[in-house]
Motif scaffolding. Structure first.
Motif, PDB file in Angstrom:
ATOM      1  N   VAL A  81       0.857  -1.187   0.000  1.00  0.00           N
ATOM      2  CA  VAL A  81       0.000   0.000   0.000  1.00  0.00           C
ATOM      3  C   VAL A  81       0.892   1.235   0.000  1.00  0.00           C
ATOM      4  O   VAL A  81       2.094   1.150   0.257  1.00  0.00           O
ATOM      5  N   VAL A  82       0.282   2.371  -0.285  1.00  0.00           N
ATOM      6  CA  VAL A  82       0.987   3.640  -0.234  1.00  0.00           C
ATOM      7  C   VAL A  82       0.102   4.628   0.519  1.00  0.00           C
ATOM      8  O   VAL A  82      -1.124   4.575   0.410  1.00  0.00           O
ATOM      9  N   ASN A  83       0.722   5.495   1.299  1.00  0.00           N
ATOM     10  CA  ASN A  83      -0.022   6.502   2.037  1.00  0.00           C
ATOM     11  C   ASN A  83      -0.509   7.586   1.089  1.00  0.00           C
ATOM     12  O   ASN A  83       0.186   7.935   0.129  1.00  0.00           O
ATOM     13  N   GLU A  84      -1.684   8.134   1.376  1.00  0.00           N
ATOM     14  CA  GLU A  84      -2.257   9.172   0.521  1.00  0.00           C
ATOM     15  C   GLU A  84      -1.378  10.424   0.433  1.00  0.00           C
ATOM     16  O   GLU A  84      -1.491  11.196  -0.508  1.00  0.00           O
ATOM     17  N   LYS A  85      -0.494  10.629   1.414  1.00  0.00           N
ATOM     18  CA  LYS A  85       0.390  11.801   1.411  1.00  0.00           C
ATOM     19  C   LYS A  85       1.698  11.561   0.663  1.00  0.00           C
ATOM     20  O   LYS A  85       2.509  12.474   0.514  1.00  0.00           O
ATOM     21  N   ALA A  86       1.906  10.350   0.185  1.00  0.00           N
ATOM     22  CA  ALA A  86       3.154  10.007  -0.495  1.00  0.00           C
ATOM     23  C   ALA A  86       3.256  10.735  -1.837  1.00  0.00           C
ATOM     24  O   ALA A  86       2.276  10.802  -2.585  1.00  0.00           O
ATOM     25  N   PRO A  87       4.445  11.275  -2.153  1.00  0.00           N
ATOM     26  CA  PRO A  87       4.619  11.905  -3.472  1.00  0.00           C
ATOM     27  C   PRO A  87       4.557  10.846  -4.573  1.00  0.00           C
ATOM     28  O   PRO A  87       4.894   9.681  -4.345  1.00  0.00           O
ATOM     29  N   LEU A  88       4.115  11.259  -5.761  1.00  0.00           N
ATOM     30  CA  LEU A  88       3.993  10.314  -6.874  1.00  0.00           C
ATOM     31  C   LEU A  88       5.317   9.652  -7.234  1.00  0.00           C
ATOM     32  O   LEU A  88       5.334   8.517  -7.713  1.00  0.00           O
ATOM     33  N   SER A  89       6.441  10.347  -6.967  1.00  0.00           N
ATOM     34  CA  SER A  89       7.740   9.722  -7.237  1.00  0.00           C
ATOM     35  C   SER A  89       7.926   8.478  -6.369  1.00  0.00           C
ATOM     36  O   SER A  89       8.475   7.468  -6.821  1.00  0.00           O
ATOM     37  N   ASP A  90       7.428   8.501  -5.124  1.00  0.00           N
ATOM     38  CA  ASP A  90       7.482   7.316  -4.256  1.00  0.00           C
ATOM     39  C   ASP A  90       6.544   6.225  -4.756  1.00  0.00           C
ATOM     40  O   ASP A  90       6.859   5.038  -4.680  1.00  0.00           O
TER      41      ASP A  90
END
Length: 159
Positions: free
Chosen positions: A17-26
């Motif tokens: 999963v990825v956090n909603e605050k993560a930058p698109l590069s991540d």
């Protein structure tokens, strides 16, 4: 429905999963490093709030992909093809994710899940039980499982 094969038997339970605050590069890095085509987006409490795909990231990276994915009459002749890539480091997963995510339960039959993926034109289905994300299945997982069962094939050995 005794004997019906369900999503529970094929779902991946170790969900990236990825956090909603993560930058698109991540997000792009996770997609590449984990060999994914998309992944669920969660908030700080760990609740699923959306899903993001490689297309969502590409759409933000380059005007050509934005045009191809959003135009009613897409064309590769679009003038954006010679422009450079946009800086996506300031854009978060939460800004571009799909918010209304189609999900299934672990007890959803395989054929029903396959039909839903065709009907909804989606490639992955988060599996939710009791409001909690418990797994995910891809279109390939579902189709290959159906093929293996129909044609009496053994599952591929784990690497």
């Amino acid at each position: 429905r005794e004997g019906t094969v369900t999503i529970r038997s094929i779902m991946t339970t170790n969900v990236f999963v990825v956090n909603e605050k993560a930058p698109l590069s991540d997000v792009a890095r996770t997609i590449v490093e984990c060999h994914l085509s998309g992944l669920p987006v969660v908030n700080d409490e760990g609740s699923m709030v959306g899903i993001i795909s490689e297309k969502d990231v590409l759409r933000e990276m380059h005007p050509l992909f934005r045009h191809l994915l959003e135009s009613p009459t897409p064309s590769l002749a679009h003038s954006a093809k010679d422009e450079g890539f946009d800086d996506i480091s300031g854009i978060t997963a939460g800004e571009v994710m799909t918010r209304h995510v189609q999900t299934v339960s672990p007890d959803t039959p395989l054929l029903e899940a396959a039909g839903l993926m065709v009907l909804w034109t989606i490639r992955r289905l988060p599996v939710v039980e009791g409001g909690k994300l418990v797994g995910i299945v891809s279109q390939g997982d579902v189709y290959q499982s159906i093929f293996r069962r129909q044609f009496h094939m053994q599952p591929a050995p784990l690497e």
